[in-house]
Design an enzyme around this catalytic site. Structure first.
Site, PDB file in Angstrom:
ATOM      1  N   ASP A  24      62.898  73.302   8.790  1.00  0.00           N
ATOM      2  CA  ASP A  24      64.237  72.921   8.319  1.00  0.00           C
ATOM      3  C   ASP A  24      65.056  72.341   9.469  1.00  0.00           C
ATOM      4  O   ASP A  24      64.893  72.749  10.622  1.00  0.00           O
ATOM      5  CB  ASP A  24      64.933  74.173   7.730  1.00  0.00           C
ATOM      6  CG  ASP A  24      66.134  73.811   6.872  1.00  0.00           C
ATOM      7  OD1 ASP A  24      66.339  72.613   6.597  1.00  0.00           O
ATOM      8  OD2 ASP A  24      66.871  74.731   6.479  1.00  0.00           O
ATOM      9  N   ASN A  72      62.674  69.357  -3.874  1.00  0.00           N
ATOM     10  CA  ASN A  72      63.004  68.193  -3.035  1.00  0.00           C
ATOM     11  C   ASN A  72      63.029  66.877  -3.814  1.00  0.00           C
ATOM     12  O   ASN A  72      63.577  65.877  -3.336  1.00  0.00           O
ATOM     13  CB  ASN A  72      62.034  68.071  -1.846  1.00  0.00           C
ATOM     14  CG  ASN A  72      62.258  69.095  -0.759  1.00  0.00           C
ATOM     15  OD1 ASN A  72      61.330  69.484  -0.049  1.00  0.00           O
ATOM     16  ND2 ASN A  72      63.493  69.566  -0.601  1.00  0.00           N
TER      17      ASN A  72
HETATM   18  C1  FPP Z   1      63.887  70.045   5.926  1.00  0.00           C
HETATM   19  O1  FPP Z   1      64.868  69.364   6.651  1.00  0.00           O
HETATM   20  C2  FPP Z   1      62.655  69.298   5.950  1.00  0.00           C
HETATM   21  C3  FPP Z   1      62.049  68.758   4.858  1.00  0.00           C
HETATM   22  C4  FPP Z   1      62.583  68.871   3.495  1.00  0.00           C
HETATM   23  C5  FPP Z   1      60.822  67.993   4.959  1.00  0.00           C
HETATM   24  C6  FPP Z   1      59.812  68.414   5.985  1.00  0.00           C
HETATM   25  C7  FPP Z   1      59.066  67.223   6.378  1.00  0.00           C
HETATM   26  C8  FPP Z   1      58.605  66.945   7.604  1.00  0.00           C
HETATM   27  C9  FPP Z   1      58.697  67.882   8.727  1.00  0.00           C
HETATM   28  C10 FPP Z   1      58.006  65.621   7.923  1.00  0.00           C
HETATM   29  C11 FPP Z   1      56.756  65.269   7.235  1.00  0.00           C
HETATM   30  C12 FPP Z   1      55.744  66.354   7.178  1.00  0.00           C
HETATM   31  C13 FPP Z   1      54.442  66.209   7.477  1.00  0.00           C
HETATM   32  C14 FPP Z   1      53.489  67.303   7.191  1.00  0.00           C
HETATM   33  C15 FPP Z   1      53.906  64.992   8.090  1.00  0.00           C
HETATM   34  P1  FPP Z   1      66.175  68.895   5.886  1.00  0.00           P
HETATM   35  O2  FPP Z   1      66.005  67.483   5.531  1.00  0.00           O
HETATM   36  O3  FPP Z   1      66.455  69.815   4.731  1.00  0.00           O
HETATM   37  O4  FPP Z   1      67.228  69.085   7.024  1.00  0.00           O
HETATM   38  P2  FPP Z   1      68.763  69.481   6.869  1.00  0.00           P
HETATM   39  O5  FPP Z   1      68.808  70.843   6.223  1.00  0.00           O
HETATM   40  O6  FPP Z   1      69.235  69.500   8.287  1.00  0.00           O
HETATM   41  O7  FPP Z   1      69.405  68.416   6.040  1.00  0.00           O
END
Ligand code: FPP
Length: 246
Positions: A24, A72
Site C-alpha cells: 500500500d 480495485n
Molecule cells: C496500493 O497503493 C497498491 C495497489 C492497489 C496496487 C499494487 C500494485 C503494484 C505494487 C504494482 C504492480 C504489481 C506487480 C506484481 C508487478 P495505492 O494505490 O492504494 O496507494 P495509496 O493508498 O497511497 O493511494
C-alpha cells in the site's frame, strides 16, 4: 526449503514460513512527488522485484503479494488499465528474474474479468516457473477473500446436495481445499505498508493466526531491509494460538 538463514526465535521455533504483504502507498508516494499515480505503481513494481529477491535471499519459503483486489476495479479506468499493463509486463518480462531467484509463481484470484491475454500470460508464467523450488511467490490478482470463502461454501453445498459429502464431515481441511490458496500454508506474518492498519478483504480465513505488522514505509520505498525488520518484529512475538503460551 528452510529458513536456516534467519536467526532463531527465543522459543526455538523457525519461521516465518509464509510472509504475506498488502502493498500500500503507491499513490501517496507519487502524490508526494507531484507525479501521476501510475508512477507510484511503476515504482511499486520495482519494489516487488526487490522484495521477491530479498525474500529468496532470506530463505523465506512462501511470499504472497496483494497486487489487485476485486474492489480495485472501482478505481478510475485509466488507473485500472495502468495496473493491468504493469501486471501484464511483470508476467512477461520477469520470468528470467524469477528463474534466477528459484521462484515458482502462482497467481491467486478469479480469472473472470481479466483480459484473455493476461489469463494466458498467467498460465504461461505458472508453467515456466513450475519446477523452481527456492521460493513460492503467490501474486493475488482479482482476489477478494469474502468471495473466495463464499465460493468455497457454495462448492461444498453443491457436493452435499449431490450426495458426495455430508454436512457433518465438512472440517477445516475440506474447507481449505476449496479455497483459492489450497495447498499453500497459512501466512505466519502479514505486513501492510503505508501506515494503514486494515486487512482489506485479504486472506481472511488464512490469516486467522497470522502476526500483523504495520509499517509506515510506503510500498515503493520498501526493500529487503524493511522485510528483515518486519521479520525481526515477528520473531520477538510469542505466538499462542489461543493457548496460554510457554
Ligand atoms: C496500493 O497503493 C497498491 C495497489 C492497489 C496496487 C499494487 C500494485 C503494484 C505494487 C504494482 C504492480 C504489481 C506487480 C506484481 C508487478 P495505492 O494505490 O492504494 O496507494 P495509496 O493508498 O497511497 O493511494
Amino acid at each position: 526449503m528452510s529458513t536456516a538463514s534467519l536467526p532463531a526465535t527465543p522459543d526455538g521455533t523457525s519461521g516465518p514460513t509464509h510472509v504475506a504483504i498488502i502493498m500500500d502507498g503507491n499513490g501517496r508516494w507519487a502524490k508526494a512527488r507531484g507525479l501521476p499515480r501510475v508512477a507510484g505503481h511503476r515504482r511499486g513494481a520495482d519494489a516487488v522485484r526487490r522484495v521477491v529477491r530479498g525474500a529468496g535471499e532470506l530463505g523465506i519459503p512462501v511470499l504472497t503479494l496483494f497486487a489487485f483486489s476485486t474492489e480495485n476495479w472501482t478505481r478510475p479506468a485509466d488507473e485500472v488499465s495502468d495496473l493491468m499493463g504493469l501486471l501484464r509486463h511483470y508476467l512477461r518480462s520477469e520470468l528470467e528474474e524469477l528463474r534466477k531467484n528459484g521462484a515458482r509463481l502462482r497467481v491467486i484470484g478469479s480469472r473472470e474479468g481479466l483480459a484473455a491475454d493476461i489469463v494466458r500470460d498467467i498460465a504461461d508464467a505458472e508453467k515456466m516457473t513450475a519446477a523452481n523450488t527456492r521460493i513460492d511467490v503467490n501474486i493475488c490478482i482479482n482476489y477478494g477473500s469474502r468471495d473466495e470463502i463464499l465460493n468455497a461454501a457454495r462448492s461444498l453445498a453443491r457436493r452435499v446436495a449431490a450426495g458426495e459429502l455430508t454436512a457433518d464431515r465438512i472440517d477445516h481441511d475440506s474447507f481449505e481445499r476449496e479455497l483459492l490458496t489450497a495447498g499453500v500454508p497459512d501466512p505466519d506474518l502479514l505486513i501492510r505498508t503505508s501506515g494503514e492498519q486494515r486487512i482489506s478483504n485479504f486472506l481472511l480465513w488464512q490469516c486467522a493466526y497470522a502476526e500483523l505488522v504495520f509499517v509506515d514505509t510506503l510500498w515503493p520505498d520498501f526493500g529487503k531491509e524493511h522485510l528483515e525488520q518486519a521479520i525481526a518484529e515477528f520473531r520477538r512475538r510469542e505466538r499462542r494460538y489461543g493457548g496460554v503460551g510457554g
